[in-house]
Design an enzyme around this catalytic site. Structure first.
Site, short mmCIF file in Angstrom:
data_model
loop_
_atom_site.label_atom_id
_atom_site.label_comp_id
_atom_site.label_asym_id
_atom_site.label_seq_id
_atom_site.Cartn_x
_atom_site.Cartn_y
_atom_site.Cartn_z
N ASP A 38 -14.18 25.58 25.37
CA ASP A 38 -14.20 26.73 26.28
C ASP A 38 -14.15 26.31 27.74
O ASP A 38 -13.41 26.88 28.54
CB ASP A 38 -15.45 27.58 26.03
N SER A 61 -11.29 30.84 19.04
CA SER A 61 -12.16 30.28 20.07
C SER A 61 -11.34 29.72 21.22
O SER A 61 -11.82 29.63 22.35
CB SER A 61 -13.02 29.14 19.50
N GLU A 120 -17.40 23.51 20.58
CA GLU A 120 -17.05 24.85 21.07
C GLU A 120 -17.20 24.93 22.58
O GLU A 120 -16.31 25.41 23.29
CB GLU A 120 -17.95 25.90 20.41
#
Length: 589
Positions: free
Chosen positions: A289, A503, A285
């Protein structure tokens, strides 16, 4: 602002008659039903220590809302959310009666939060409750919580919320898929060499139908020629939770692959909760990002906020700490800073019903404070369509957590907070809604006026009786916008992988907001700040309307993407060229 502070002084002079400070009996402040999928494991150890956060009322928050678009200073915002002095005094007296001195209390800059560390046995006495160790049936994780707590009657008007008590949120990152690239070719090969055309009318490399890169996103959203500046005090940030850390070597590999001009550059790391990690481990994750967020915005100043939290409580070995829901922790930290990044994206959340309403509203008020200071916030809309994303979307039962066990579409938090820009997901070129794009209507937050017209238009087109009783048509509707959310090419632990989920769409949209700020700052204008009223008015023409696809869940087909706003893709995906013209026009000064 001088007149505003003067008004505050007048308002606070008209204090209500407050109850006596004498000791008063306890009365239940908050009670929740036994949460679904959580079971009592044992009585909580009496010596287990809890970090209690006590939220005091913000009597002038309505005034803050009226000034959300003015880019207020830190001091001005703190003045608007400060509790009444009487509330401070009564709460201080209560804490002192249990042995807490000023040196034991950590206060937020506005003094609207007081934090103490307390053993379970004392917390139970203060709150007239009993804590237990609860274990989640599926994940096996354990937390220390209660299903109700009480406060002395005379404090009920002076304390809005105390946590962790009744919060059973599990906080998850919104990524639905992750898989490796073909090891033989090292890449996904497009099925055709014929360019595809985006909704912006721009030719896009056909490989973008199977693999999303930084170049694809710039082509898709009409920003290929944009060259942001590194010298105009622009800034962009992403948040990380759940022991997720961004790996610097992975970033360099990603840059070499997709943004070669950024090789040997990096980003700032700010640890909100101190951790012993050297940030060497690769979190999928966090890598997603930072790689796409900072890759799209290079060379704008980038920051990664890591709120590592504490390890889960392990009842069998008596671990002395356990996890707390992290949003207030992060908000306490960020609101205390003098300088805050102008755009911040988060890709985490949970079902709204697992977060007590009192807590959700206080966290949302914290996000509003950031908006008032000129910060744009984006959040993933979730990966469960209209459900929770934990199973096959067509078979989810989606029960309510209020004791009635009704089937209901599940809203998400924090994306349903009206002071955040919620970002749904699309896929393919031309774009269609991706099936997992979270969307729906909040049960906690009323529909804000800025989206009244758009949401009413959608509801009027919805066939009468469709999903009646499964959603709250008067609630805050989400998502607001959308962006690509599938097959993002990232580097994790040195390996190329493909990730899908909202996400990916939240940092993507946030990055284009940072590029819009670049255009505004170059034109001598302030940052965009709180986005939503602009998105639903002047900026509507700057979006590519997505009209195909749906978001199944809870045993239904979910909502359909349609002309205009819809609870799958919101207003659509950004056309940077059109939006840049809109936000730099004299009327937006």
């Amino acid at each position: 602002m001088r007149s505003l502070l003067s008004c505050l002084a007048i308002l606070t002079s008209f204090a209500l008659a407050f109850p006596s400070r004498r000791e008063s009996p306890h009365q239940v402040k908050e009670r929740v039903f036994s949460p679904r999928d959580w079971e009592i494991h044992s009585v909580a150890p009496s010596t287990h220590r809890i970090e209690l956060k006590i939220g005091l009322p913000q009597p002038n928050f309505d005034i803050l809302e009226k000034h959300l678009y003015e880019h207020l200073s830190k001091a001005e915002v703190e003045a608007l959310v400060a509790p009444h002095p009487e509330s401070l005094e009564l709460v201080n007296d209560w804490l002192a009666s249990h042995g807490f001195g000023e040196e034991d209390i950590v206060r937020s800059p506005a003094q609207d939060w007081a934090t103490i560390v307390v053993p379970v046995r004392l917390a139970e006495k203060m709150l007239d409750t009993e804590y237990h160790v609860w274990t989640h049936a599926t994940s096996g994780e354990s937390i220390v919580r209660t299903t109700s707590y009480s406060l002395p009657i005379h404090l009920h008007d002076h304390i809005e919320v105390v946590q962790p008590t009744t919060i059973f949120a599990r906080l998850k990152s919104f990524k639905s898929t992750i898989h490796s690239l073909d090891k033989q070719t090292g890449q996904i090969v497009a099925q055709t060499n014929t360019p595809v055309v985006s909704a912006s009318g721009i030719s896009v490399d056909p490989s973008c139908n199977t693999t999303i890169t930084v170049t694809c996103l710039k082509e898709l959203y009409n920003a290929s020629s944009v060259v942001p500046s590194a010298t105009i005090n622009n800034s962009f940030a992403v948040t990380g939770y759940l022991e997720q850390f961004a790996n610097f070597q992975d970033l360099q590999s990603f840059y070499a692959l997709e943004v070669p001009e950024a090789v040997n550059t990096s980003f700032n790391v700010v640890s909100v909760v101190k951790t012993t990690s050297l940030l060497a481990e690769a979190g999928d994750e966090a890598d997603l990002d930072t790689q796409f967020g900072f890759g799209l915005t290079f060379p704008i100043n980038g920051t990664f906020f890591t709120t590592a939290g504490s390890p889960p409580f392990i009842p069998d070995i008596g671990t002395p700490t356990d996890t707390n829901e992290p949003y207030i922790t992060w908000l306490d930290f960020i609101l205390a800073q003098d300088d805050i990044p102008l755009v911040i994206s988060t890709s985490y959340g949970d079902d709204e019903q697992t977060v007590p309403e009192s807590y959700a509203k206080r966290a949302c008020a914290g996000f509003a404070q950031l908006g008032a200071r000129g910060v744009s916030l984006t959040s993933s809309s979730g990966d469960g369509g209209v459900g929770d994303g934990d199973s096959d979307p067509t078979t989810q039962t989606c029960f309510t957590n209020d004791g009635t066990n009704r089937t209901e579409f599940l809203s998400a938090f924090p994306t349903a907070c009206p002071f955040i820009t919620s970002v749904g997901g699309t896929t393919n070129v031309p774009e269609v809604a991706v099936f997992f794009s979270g969307g729906g209507f909040s049960n906690y937050f009323a529909r804000p006026s800025y989206q009244d017209a758009a949401v009413k238009a959608f509801l009027e087109k919805l066939p009468k009786g469709t999903y009646k009783g499964l959603f709250n048509p008067n609630g805050r509707a989400f998502p607001d916008v959308s962006a690509q959310a599938n097959n993002f090419l990232v580097v994790i632990s040195g390996e190329q992988e493909l990730i899908g989920g909202t996400s990916a769409s939240s940092p993507t949209f946030a990055a284009f907001v940072a590029l819009l700020n670049d255009a505004r700052l170059k034109a001598g204008l302030p940052s965009l700040g709180f986005l939503n009223p602009l998105l639903y008015s002047t900026a509507v023409s700057g979006f590519n309307d997505i009209t195909e696809g749906n978001n199944p869940g809870c045993g239904t087909e979910g909502f359909n993407a349609t002309v205009g706003w819809d609870p799958v893709t919101g207003l659509g995906t950004p056309d940077f060229g059109k939006l840049a013209e809109i936000v730099t026009s004299p009327s937006r000064a």
